[in-house]
Scaffold this active site. Structure first.
Site, short mmCIF file in Angstrom:
data_model
loop_
_atom_site.label_atom_id
_atom_site.label_comp_id
_atom_site.label_asym_id
_atom_site.label_seq_id
_atom_site.Cartn_x
_atom_site.Cartn_y
_atom_site.Cartn_z
N SER A 10 64.01 -131.95 55.27
CA SER A 10 63.04 -132.52 56.20
C SER A 10 63.48 -133.93 56.54
O SER A 10 64.13 -134.59 55.71
CB SER A 10 61.65 -132.57 55.55
OG SER A 10 60.75 -133.31 56.35
N TYR A 45 55.46 -134.67 48.86
CA TYR A 45 56.26 -133.71 49.67
C TYR A 45 57.59 -134.34 50.05
O TYR A 45 58.66 -133.73 49.93
CB TYR A 45 55.47 -133.31 50.91
CG TYR A 45 56.28 -132.54 51.93
CD1 TYR A 45 56.52 -131.17 51.76
CD2 TYR A 45 56.81 -133.17 53.05
CE1 TYR A 45 57.28 -130.47 52.69
CE2 TYR A 45 57.56 -132.47 53.98
CZ TYR A 45 57.79 -131.12 53.80
OH TYR A 45 58.55 -130.42 54.71
N1 LIG Z 1 56.66 -127.82 60.08
C1 LIG Z 1 57.23 -129.01 59.93
O1 LIG Z 1 56.86 -130.03 60.57
C2 LIG Z 1 58.42 -129.14 59.00
C3 LIG Z 1 59.20 -130.28 59.10
C4 LIG Z 1 60.29 -130.43 58.26
C5 LIG Z 1 60.58 -129.46 57.34
N2 LIG Z 1 59.81 -128.36 57.23
C6 LIG Z 1 60.20 -127.34 56.24
O2 LIG Z 1 60.55 -126.17 56.91
C7 LIG Z 1 60.35 -125.04 56.05
C8 LIG Z 1 59.52 -124.01 56.79
O3 LIG Z 1 58.30 -124.64 57.13
P1 LIG Z 1 57.34 -124.08 58.27
O4 LIG Z 1 56.72 -125.26 58.90
O5 LIG Z 1 58.04 -123.06 59.10
O6 LIG Z 1 56.23 -123.41 57.31
P2 LIG Z 1 55.15 -122.26 57.53
O7 LIG Z 1 54.96 -121.96 58.96
O8 LIG Z 1 54.01 -122.63 56.68
O9 LIG Z 1 55.90 -121.00 56.85
C9 LIG Z 1 56.21 -121.05 55.49
C10 LIG Z 1 56.97 -119.80 55.13
O10 LIG Z 1 57.36 -119.88 53.75
C11 LIG Z 1 56.83 -118.75 53.06
N3 LIG Z 1 56.55 -119.17 51.70
C12 LIG Z 1 55.71 -120.16 51.27
N4 LIG Z 1 55.74 -120.23 49.93
C13 LIG Z 1 56.62 -119.28 49.50
C14 LIG Z 1 57.08 -118.85 48.24
N5 LIG Z 1 56.64 -119.40 47.10
N6 LIG Z 1 57.99 -117.84 48.19
C15 LIG Z 1 58.43 -117.25 49.31
N7 LIG Z 1 58.04 -117.60 50.54
C16 LIG Z 1 57.14 -118.61 50.62
C17 LIG Z 1 55.62 -118.31 53.87
O11 LIG Z 1 55.30 -116.94 53.70
P3 LIG Z 1 54.28 -116.41 52.57
O12 LIG Z 1 53.09 -117.33 52.57
O13 LIG Z 1 53.97 -115.00 52.95
O14 LIG Z 1 55.07 -116.43 51.30
C18 LIG Z 1 56.14 -118.55 55.27
O15 LIG Z 1 57.00 -117.48 55.67
C19 LIG Z 1 59.71 -125.59 54.79
O16 LIG Z 1 60.69 -125.82 53.81
C20 LIG Z 1 59.12 -126.92 55.26
O17 LIG Z 1 58.98 -127.85 54.20
C21 LIG Z 1 58.73 -128.16 58.05
#
Ligand SMILES: NC(=O)c1ccc[n+]([C@@H]2O[C@H](COP(=O)([O-])OP(=O)(O)OC[C@H]3O[C@@H](n4cnc5c(N)ncnc54)[C@H](OP(=O)(O)O)[C@@H]3O)[C@@H](O)[C@H]2O)c1
Length: 235
Positions: free
Chosen positions: A140, A152
């Site tokens: 991130s 985080y």
């Molecule tokens: N959105 C942002 O602004 C942002 C910015 C920078 C980085 N990120 C990073 O990008 C990545 C994806 O984020 P996102 O925003 O796309 O999140 P999201 O929409 O909340 O999706 C999270 C995904 O991870 C899965 N997940 C959560 N906990 C898990 C576990 N213990 N085991 C297996 N799967 C798990 C969820 O599915 P289930 O709940 O079914 O398991 C879902 O498929 C993360 O690492 C996040 O920190 C996000």
């Protein structure tokens, strides 16, 4: 690359789901993993059905789940070529106020964001060494800057270090390691307090992943920071 196998954790929503669409369009066979495999069924059918897409229930905080999944995929599909350790979680924290989640709720985020990619890398590495494959981790922009009171952010600093340490250990194996560091991205995971800020589309991050993995084998893109235009100077 024709039938190369691309494993994505956190594939049911957000960045993982968007990357799955792009990887399918690029011709990969996909292994889509999240805790609730039923959330992956529709994407699996849309992106090619069971011959092309394997929907797997896998909790990245469980070493057993990851070791079992990687072993089965290599055995049944022959190789693992790209692994995208993307699953993550976030809760709001504060060290000086009562805002955000109580400390009893912090451990799941740390396990998911730090042990998750570490276990994913460890479970996949034997297969990646055999295929001279590619490990991509989702960090991130919060893992590249200071965020007051934000645990985080500290977990994502850990992902930055993890990617560098894994690359250093596997430098002579042919395995490439990339950490993609997204700024604020329009998924369900962003806090309400940031709803009006500029945001990336999840596919913007997916294209950064596909950029890294589509380079020639002699090119190892180690880090990609992608922010939405206009994201604040300390973000
Ligand atoms: N959105 C942002 O602004 C942002 C910015 C920078 C980085 N990120 C990073 O990008 C990545 C994806 O984020 P996102 O925003 O796309 O999140 P999201 O929409 O909340 O999706 C999270 C995904 O991870 C899965 N997940 C959560 N906990 C898990 C576990 N213990 N085991 C297996 N799967 C798990 C969820 O599915 P289930 O709940 O079914 O398991 C879902 O498929 C993360 O690492 C996040 O920190 C996000």
């Amino acid at each position: 690359m024709g039938d190369s196998v691309f494993v994505i954790t956190g594939a049911s929503r957000g960045i993982g789901a968007a990357t799955a669409e792009l990887a399918a369009a690029a011709g990969y066979r996909l292994v889509l993993a999240s805790r609730r495999a039923e959330d992956l069924v529709n994407a699996g059918m849309r992106l090619g059905g069971p011959d092309r897409v394997w929907a797997a229930s896998c909790d990245v905080t469980s070493w057993h789940d990851l070791a079992f999944l990687m072993g089965r995929v290599e055995e049944e599909w022959g190789s693992i070529d790209v692994v995208f350790a993307n699953a993550g979680a976030s809760v709001v924290t504060s060290f000086t106020s009562d805002e955000g989640a109580p400390p009893a709720e912090w451990a799941d985020m740390v396990l998911t964001n730090v042990c998750g990619p570490a276990y994913t890398a460890k479970a996949a590495m034997p297969a990646l060494v055999r295929s001279r494959g590619h490990l991509v981790l989702t960090g991130s922009a919060a893992g590249r800057g200071v965020r007051p009171g934000n645990l985080y952010s500290a977990t994502k600093w850990a992902v930055t270090g993890l990617a560098q340490n894994i690359r250093a250990e596997c430098a002579d194996t042919g395995v490439r390691v990339t950490v993609v560091q997204p700024g604020l991205t329009d998924t369900g995971a962003i806090p309400a307090s940031r709803a009006t800020e500029p945001k990336l589309d999840p596919a913007d991050v997916g294209r950064a992943v596909l950029y890294a993995v589509s380079q020639p084998p002699s090119v190892d893109v180690n880090e990609v920071v992608v922010r939405p235009t206009g994201q604040g100077p300390y973000r």
